[in-house]
Scaffold this motif. Sequence first.
Motif, PDB file in Angstrom:
ATOM      1  N   HIS A 252      -7.710 -21.770  -2.255  1.00  0.00           N
ATOM      2  CA  HIS A 252      -8.806 -22.025  -1.501  1.00  0.00           C
ATOM      3  C   HIS A 252      -8.963 -20.665  -0.616  1.00  0.00           C
ATOM      4  CE1 HIS A 252      -9.042 -26.240  -2.458  1.00  0.00           C
ATOM      5  NE2 HIS A 252      -7.840 -26.109  -2.347  1.00  0.00           N
ATOM      6  N   CYS A 262     -16.763 -26.263  -2.642  1.00  0.00           N
ATOM      7  CA  CYS A 262     -15.531 -26.630  -2.824  1.00  0.00           C
ATOM      8  C   CYS A 262     -15.009 -27.963  -1.978  1.00  0.00           C
ATOM      9  CB  CYS A 262     -14.236 -25.678  -2.595  1.00  0.00           C
ATOM     10  SG  CYS A 262     -12.554 -26.307  -2.800  1.00  0.00           S
ATOM     11  N   CYS A 264     -12.731 -28.735  -0.369  1.00  0.00           N
ATOM     12  CA  CYS A 264     -12.073 -28.266   0.990  1.00  0.00           C
ATOM     13  C   CYS A 264     -13.057 -27.968   1.925  1.00  0.00           C
ATOM     14  CB  CYS A 264     -11.106 -27.261   0.757  1.00  0.00           C
ATOM     15  SG  CYS A 264     -11.998 -25.558   0.640  1.00  0.00           S
ATOM     16  N   CYS A 269     -14.376 -20.856  -3.703  1.00  0.00           N
ATOM     17  CA  CYS A 269     -12.777 -20.972  -3.728  1.00  0.00           C
ATOM     18  C   CYS A 269     -12.312 -20.657  -5.108  1.00  0.00           C
ATOM     19  CB  CYS A 269     -12.374 -22.272  -3.328  1.00  0.00           C
ATOM     20  SG  CYS A 269     -12.462 -22.729  -1.703  1.00  0.00           S
TER      21      CYS A 269
HETATM   22 ZN   LIG Z   1     -11.750 -24.740  -1.523  1.00  0.00          ZN
END
Ligand SMILES: [Zn+2]
Length: 404
Positions: A252, A262, A264, A269
């Motif tokens: 990440h 992404c 996250c 990422c």
């Molecule tokens: Zn990520």
Amino acid sequence: MQQVSDSSQSPGYDPAPTSSRGLIVDRIRSAGTLSRVELTQLTGLKAPSVTAVVRRLIDDGLVAETGRGASTSIGGKPRTLLQIRAAARYVVGVHLSEDHLTYVLVDYAGGVVARWRRDGPGDDSDPEQVVARVAIETGELIASSGVDPALVLGLGFVCPGPLIRNRGVTSAPPSMTRWVGFPIRSRLEERLGMPVLLENDATAAAAGTRLTTSHDVSVMAALFMSEGIGSGLRLNGNVYQGAHGNAGEVGHICVQIGGPRCWCGGTGCLEALAGPAAVVAKARAAGLDLGSHRHSGVAAFAAIARLALSGDSRAEAIIRDSAAWIALGAQTIANMYDVQLLVLTGPAFAVAGTIYLPILQERILSSVFGRSVGTKVVLDERGHDAAAIGAALMMLKSEHAISA
Ligand SMILES: [Zn+2]
């Protein structure tokens, strides 16, 4: 310095032993055999303390005297060697991923005595059902091994996603959204009736990676690829976990400004660009035949890797493109931590590592920081099981196992 009572907030090299008993057990386990004199030198403990602790460990059946080594001084007495009694106690390690549930039973010396790999729960799994299943299958693993269940001290459990060790995952990949906020550790402890240690998959894999004697290293990193990408750092035999258990989230870091979004919350990422799910999406877009694999997990990635290894040029190009991106992550780890060795581990590298390795190695050696010290990239020979084995070994080093 601020004192915190929640052990999940303690940064450092957990579970590096802190008691003299733990330190001595750990040193003997790492070395295979040691004398009391060597233990005094290696631990910094006073000789009478070493003698007293070793006596108690022998009385408890955890350590045994085994033969004699050469004297350390001319004309001196031969040393009595000590070793861990492997069959004294056991621990279990479990690695949960979308495609697989991997189980290992590890003895008190750190040897793997049984291993199972079962189909994983798939995407959108129900954590209560998975916990119930893990409890049943752990019991079956122990029963099939013939080990007395009373000798099993605890279980190390590994899952993907950011976590707080004492609680559970704080957010999760799309396949595990129902796990967010679920108290994994306490629910497993209730079901199993034994202590459970919760660990990040890449960190555990760094602990479980086996180094051969030709790898005389004190600073190594594991680059781990399963559904996601992460890394773990191992210093003098102990892994660095960070404050909450999330150190090394190399998947990440942003490697492309304005890149794809992404899970996250970030964009560009490394994992979103080059992880197994991205590889599977590109292969599907290119019309590659992935057989019956509906999902984007490691099983579908493995199907692409097998095509690439059998000479399919489109599959090979997609994997090599992934490797070129992941090489940026590998180089970042090498530059950040000045490691002697970078080990590629985890189920995805277990099937496709031979394609990734030379590309990552070349990238690291292209920089003066890697080139001048000769940072080496190697494949973990037990990449499929490293995370489960590492979780078991970390439980073995914890105070639960040392006080037993
Ligand atoms: Zn990520």
